[in-house]
Design an enzyme around this catalytic site. Structure first.
Site, PDB file in Angstrom:
ATOM      1  N   GLU A 103       0.824  -1.203   0.000  1.00 42.23           N
ATOM      2  CA  GLU A 103       0.000   0.000   0.000  1.00 42.23           C
ATOM      3  C   GLU A 103       0.864   1.261   0.000  1.00 42.23           C
ATOM      4  O   GLU A 103       1.939   1.298   0.575  1.00 42.23           O
ATOM      5  CB  GLU A 103      -0.924  -0.022   1.225  1.00 42.23           C
ATOM      6  CG  GLU A 103      -1.782  -1.272   1.209  1.00 42.23           C
ATOM      7  CD  GLU A 103      -2.841  -1.298   2.283  1.00 42.23           C
ATOM      8  OE1 GLU A 103      -3.059  -0.267   2.948  1.00 42.23           O
ATOM      9  OE2 GLU A 103      -3.457  -2.373   2.445  1.00 42.23           O
ATOM     10  N   CYS A 116       3.386   8.431   1.465  1.00 43.14           N
ATOM     11  CA  CYS A 116       3.892   7.443   2.425  1.00 43.14           C
ATOM     12  C   CYS A 116       4.169   6.154   1.642  1.00 43.14           C
ATOM     13  O   CYS A 116       3.269   5.551   1.074  1.00 43.14           O
ATOM     14  CB  CYS A 116       2.843   7.238   3.514  1.00 43.14           C
ATOM     15  SG  CYS A 116       3.347   6.070   4.760  1.00 43.14           S
ATOM     16  N   CYS A 123       6.487  -7.167   6.851  1.00 42.39           N
ATOM     17  CA  CYS A 123       7.595  -6.680   7.670  1.00 42.39           C
ATOM     18  C   CYS A 123       8.124  -7.834   8.510  1.00 42.39           C
ATOM     19  O   CYS A 123       7.354  -8.642   9.020  1.00 42.39           O
ATOM     20  CB  CYS A 123       7.123  -5.543   8.578  1.00 42.39           C
ATOM     21  SG  CYS A 123       8.487  -4.696   9.405  1.00 42.39           S
ATOM     22  N   CYS A 127       6.772  -5.549  15.695  1.00 36.03           N
ATOM     23  CA  CYS A 127       6.315  -4.521  16.631  1.00 36.03           C
ATOM     24  C   CYS A 127       4.874  -4.862  17.028  1.00 36.03           C
ATOM     25  O   CYS A 127       4.019  -5.114  16.177  1.00 36.03           O
ATOM     26  CB  CYS A 127       6.399  -3.136  15.998  1.00 36.03           C
ATOM     27  SG  CYS A 127       8.098  -2.711  15.541  1.00 36.03           S
ATOM     28  N   CYS A 130       1.555  -2.971  15.544  1.00 35.84           N
ATOM     29  CA  CYS A 130       1.507  -2.627  14.125  1.00 35.84           C
ATOM     30  C   CYS A 130       0.846  -3.744  13.326  1.00 35.84           C
ATOM     31  O   CYS A 130       1.231  -4.912  13.455  1.00 35.84           O
ATOM     32  CB  CYS A 130       2.932  -2.391  13.606  1.00 35.84           C
ATOM     33  SG  CYS A 130       2.945  -1.990  11.843  1.00 35.84           S
ATOM     34  N   CYS A 346      -1.401   5.240   9.898  1.00 42.56           N
ATOM     35  CA  CYS A 346      -0.178   4.540  10.308  1.00 42.56           C
ATOM     36  C   CYS A 346      -0.525   3.199  10.924  1.00 42.56           C
ATOM     37  O   CYS A 346      -1.397   3.103  11.765  1.00 42.56           O
ATOM     38  CB  CYS A 346       0.550   5.300  11.414  1.00 42.56           C
ATOM     39  SG  CYS A 346       1.009   6.922  10.992  1.00 42.56           S
TER      40      CYS A 346
END
Ligand code: SAH
Length: 375
Positions: A103, A116, A123, A127, A130, A346
Site C-alpha cells: 500500500e 507514504c 515486515c 512490533c 503494528c 499509520c
C-alpha cells in the site's frame, strides 16, 4: 503518457530501467559504450516528463533507443485499488511481481503533499502494535517497486496535487532493505529525477543501529526513529528489535544521525498506547533519555485494528504527555490521523502478503489458545 506501461508484462532477461539510480545508469551505459550523460537524459524522460516510450526520447541517439528497446523495460507496479478518503487522503493498493500487494498513501495538506511509501512486502519485525507486523514478511521491494510508487502516484494525481514530501513509513523496515532504499532515495533527491529536498524525504526506522550509521554515510536524507518507549524493558516488548540494539546503542546512533542530518536534528515517533507508555513517569523518563539529543517528537495516536490488544491513549493523556515534553524544551507535535475511513492510517497498512515468516500461523495459534483459556 499512457497507463499501458504500468501493466506491461515483465519481460524476462530485460533490465528494468527503474532499478537504477544515476550512478547505476552511468555504469550501465558505460558498459555498453555510451557516454555517462545519457543517464541524466534518460532520468529526465522517465521521472520528469513521465515518458515511457523509447521512440519519444528524442535526444537519445537512434542506436541507443534501439538497444533500450531490445534489452530494457520500464515496469511499474500495477494499481489494483484506489480509494479517496473524506479528508482527501488517497490510498492505492499496488500489485507487485509475483502477485504480492503493498500500500501507498498520499496525504494532501494545505502547503504540502506527502507520499507514504512502502519498502517491503510485509515486515520481518514484530512490533506489537503494528498491523503490518501481523501480516508477516514476504520479501524486499526492488528499487523499481519503491520508486515506482512515486511514479504511479504522480501519474494518478496529475499536476495539481504535487508530491512535495516522501516518508518511508509505509509497510516494511526500509533499513532492512538497505541498498534498494538508498537507490530509491537517490532518485527521489536527484535533480534529474524527482529533485525533492533532502529535508523533505524521510526514512523511518525502528532502530536498525548498524544500518543507521551506513545510511548517514550513504545518503543525505532525513531520518525518523520509531522510539515508542523510554526504557529497554518496555521497548523490548513493543519494538522487539530493541533486544538486539538496546536504547544506549540506539541513542549513540541517533547522535551520529544528528551530526549528518540535513536539518540538524532527528525526529522521533512515539505511538500513544493507553496505559502502556503514556504515563507522566514515561514522559519524564523520555525527557531524561533525550536530554542531549537535538530532536523533534511526533506523538502518534494509536490507530486500532482487530485483535491488537491495545487502545489509543485518551486525548487528555496525550495532551498532558505533550506538555511535559514541551516544557522540557522538546518540540512536540501530535500527528493528526488521516485517511482513517479507508484504513490508510499509520500501522493500518496490510496489503496482501504471502507470509514466509510463519508469523500469521503463530498468531492464529496464540489467538486460539487465548480463546480456549478465556472460554
Ligand atoms: N519500520 C519503520 C517504518 C514503518 S512504520 C518504522 O518502524 O519506523 C511507520 C510508523 O507508524 C512507525 O513509527 C510505526 O511505529 C507507526 N505505527 C505502526 N503501527 C501503528 C499503529 N497501529 N498506530 C499508530 N502508529 C503506528
Amino acid at each position: 503518457m499512457t497507463m499501458n506501461s504500468v501493466t506491461e508484462p515483465v519481460k524476462r532477461n530485460f533490465d528494468n530501467l527503474l532499478d537504477f539510480d544515476k550512478k547505476g545508469l552511468e555504469a550501465y551505459f558505460s558498459k555498453i559504450g555510451e557516454k555517462p550523460f545519457r543517464a541524466k537524459q534518460l532520468l529526465k524522460w522517465l521521472y520528469q516528463a513521465g515518458v515511457t516510450d523509447f521512440d519519444e526520447m528524442t535526444d537519445l541517439s537512434k542506436s541507443l533507443r534501439t538497444y533500450l528497446k531490445e534489452h530494457c523495460m520500464i515496469n511499474f507496479p500495477e494499481i489494483v485499488f484506489e480509494k479517496v478518503a473524506t479528508d482527501g487522503t488517497v490510498k492505492w493498493v499496488l500489485k507487485m511481481a509475483c502477485g504480492n500487494r503493498v500500500e501507498t498513501v498520499f496525504i494532501p495538506e494545505e502547503k504540502r503533499g506527502t507520499l507514504c511509501v512502502s519498502s517491503q512486502v510485509g515486515c520481518a519485525l514484530a512490533c506489537s502494535f503494528c498491523s503490518t507486523a501481523q501480516q508477516g514478511f514476504n520479501r524486499n521491494l526492488t528499487t523499481a517497486e519503491i520508486i515506482g510508487q512515486l511514479w504511479v502516484a504522480n501519474h494518478r494525481l496529475g499536476d495539481e496535487s504535487r508530491i512535495t514530501n516522501v516518508v518511508m513509513m509505509g509497510m516494511g523496515e526500509p533499513l532492512l532493505n538497505f541498498d534498494n532504499t538508498v537507490k530509491a532515495v537517490n532518485l527521489m533527491l536527484d535533480d534529474c529525477a524527482y529533485g525533492l529536498s533532502k529535508r523533505r524525504v524521510t526514512v523511518s526506522t525502528s532502530g536498525v543501529v548498524p544500518a543507521m550509521y551506513r545510511l548517514s554515510a550513504a545518503c543525505d536524507v532525513s531520518v525518523a526513529v520509531s522510539l515508542h518507549a523510554p526504557n529497554d524493558v518496555l521497548r523490548n516488548e513493543l519494538v522487539p528489535i530493541n533486544q538486539k540494539y538496546p536504547l544506549a546503542q540506539l541513542m549513540e546512533a541517533c547522535q551520529d544521525v544528528v551530526k549528518h542530518s540535513p536539518r540538524g536534528f532527528i525526529t522521533f515517533e512515539y505511538v500513544m498506547l493507553d496505559g502502556v507508555n503514556d504515563t507522566f513517569s514515561d514522559a519524564r523518563a523520555l525527557v531524561k533519555l533525550l536530554k542531549n539529543v537535538p530532536c523533534k517528537m511526533n506523538l502518534i495516536p494509536f490507530n486500532p485494528f482487530p485483535n491488537s490488544g491495545y487502545e489509543c491513549s485518551k486525548a487528555s493523556a496525550i495532551e498532558a504527555f505533550r506538555r511535559i515534553l514541551h516544557k522540557a524544551g522538546i518540540i512536540t507535535t501530535v500527528r493528526k490521523t488521516r485517511g482513517e475511513d479507508i484504513d490508510a492510517a499509520c500501522g493500518q497498512l496490510v496489503g496482501k502478503v504471502a507470509d514466509k515468516s510463519r508469523r500469521q500461523v503463530k498468531l492464529a495459534k496464540n489467538r486460539v489458545n487465548v480463546e480456549l483459556l478465556s472460554g
